[in-house]
Design a protein around this motif. Structure first.
Motif, PDB file in Angstrom:
ATOM      1  N   ARG A 161     -23.006  57.086  88.896  1.00  0.00           N
ATOM      2  CA  ARG A 161     -23.716  58.105  88.527  1.00  0.00           C
ATOM      3  C   ARG A 161     -25.032  57.758  88.238  1.00  0.00           C
ATOM      4  O   ARG A 161     -26.059  58.449  88.254  1.00  0.00           O
ATOM      5  N   GLU A 192     -10.236  65.353  80.299  1.00  0.00           N
ATOM      6  CA  GLU A 192     -10.399  63.922  81.141  1.00  0.00           C
ATOM      7  C   GLU A 192     -11.197  62.736  80.099  1.00  0.00           C
ATOM      8  O   GLU A 192     -10.561  61.728  80.366  1.00  0.00           O
ATOM      9  N   ASP A 201     -23.266  64.723  94.521  1.00  0.00           N
ATOM     10  CA  ASP A 201     -23.215  65.585  93.364  1.00  0.00           C
ATOM     11  C   ASP A 201     -22.013  65.178  92.657  1.00  0.00           C
ATOM     12  O   ASP A 201     -20.962  64.473  93.260  1.00  0.00           O
ATOM     13  N   PHE A 202     -21.985  65.368  91.493  1.00  0.00           N
ATOM     14  CA  PHE A 202     -20.933  64.991  90.392  1.00  0.00           C
ATOM     15  C   PHE A 202     -21.085  65.799  89.232  1.00  0.00           C
ATOM     16  O   PHE A 202     -22.145  66.454  89.031  1.00  0.00           O
ATOM     17  N   GLN A 203     -20.050  65.910  88.679  1.00  0.00           N
ATOM     18  CA  GLN A 203     -19.873  66.786  87.372  1.00  0.00           C
ATOM     19  C   GLN A 203     -19.386  65.867  86.281  1.00  0.00           C
ATOM     20  O   GLN A 203     -18.683  65.123  86.449  1.00  0.00           O
ATOM     21  N   PRO A 204     -19.628  66.304  85.184  1.00  0.00           N
ATOM     22  CA  PRO A 204     -19.140  65.716  83.891  1.00  0.00           C
ATOM     23  C   PRO A 204     -17.646  65.833  83.927  1.00  0.00           C
ATOM     24  O   PRO A 204     -17.308  66.950  84.237  1.00  0.00           O
ATOM     25  N   LEU A 205     -16.988  64.819  83.392  1.00  0.00           N
ATOM     26  CA  LEU A 205     -15.717  64.873  83.083  1.00  0.00           C
ATOM     27  C   LEU A 205     -15.363  65.804  81.865  1.00  0.00           C
ATOM     28  O   LEU A 205     -16.288  66.187  81.279  1.00  0.00           O
ATOM     29  N   THR A 206     -14.168  66.660  81.969  1.00  0.00           N
ATOM     30  CA  THR A 206     -13.945  67.541  81.050  1.00  0.00           C
ATOM     31  C   THR A 206     -13.587  66.843  79.781  1.00  0.00           C
ATOM     32  O   THR A 206     -13.290  65.706  79.808  1.00  0.00           O
TER      33      THR A 206
END
Length: 121
Positions: free
Chosen positions: A105, A29, A21-26
């Motif tokens: 990703r 960031e 899993d990964f989350q988009p950078l804020t």
């Protein structure tokens, strides 16, 4: 070991990659690692390309040849060459710090598709 290292290693299967899993950078960031605009990037990259060419030529030299070249070279030019190579290293490392996680990703997302397609068959 980072997800990027796991994905690029020989031991990672599509099933293993698909569950990472990964989350988009804020936005914050993204702002800290924002690349230069195209015009700036071309200007910067052109300088580093010539340095990359010099580095490639150095790789083709024997140790005695390189010692001789440095011996004949003005000290200021030699220091400048080293500085340019160090700057190019930082530039390309910075690029890799963006490219590697983006690659990881894409592989993860592609693995989800592969696993899904295999399950549907």
């Amino acid at each position: 070991m980072s997800n990027c290292e796991i994905i690029t290693s020989d031991g990672c299967t599509a099933e293993e990659a698909s569950v990472i899993d990964f989350q988009p950078l804020t936005a914050e960031e993204l702002q800290t690692c924002k690349p230069p605009n195209n015009e700036e990037l071309v200007r910067i990259f052109e300088g580093h390309l010539s340095t990359l060419r010099i580095a490639w030529l150095v790789l083709g030299m024997s140790k005695p040849s390189l010692v001789g070249m440095l011996q004949e070279m003005d000290d200021e030019i030699g220091v400048s060459m080293v500085d340019r190579i160090e700057s190019a290293i930082r530039f390309f490392e910075q690029g890799l710090s963006t490219l590697n996680p983006a690659f990881a990703r894409i592989v993860v997302a592609g693995s989800v598709l592969e696993v899904t397609e295999e399950a549907e068959q």
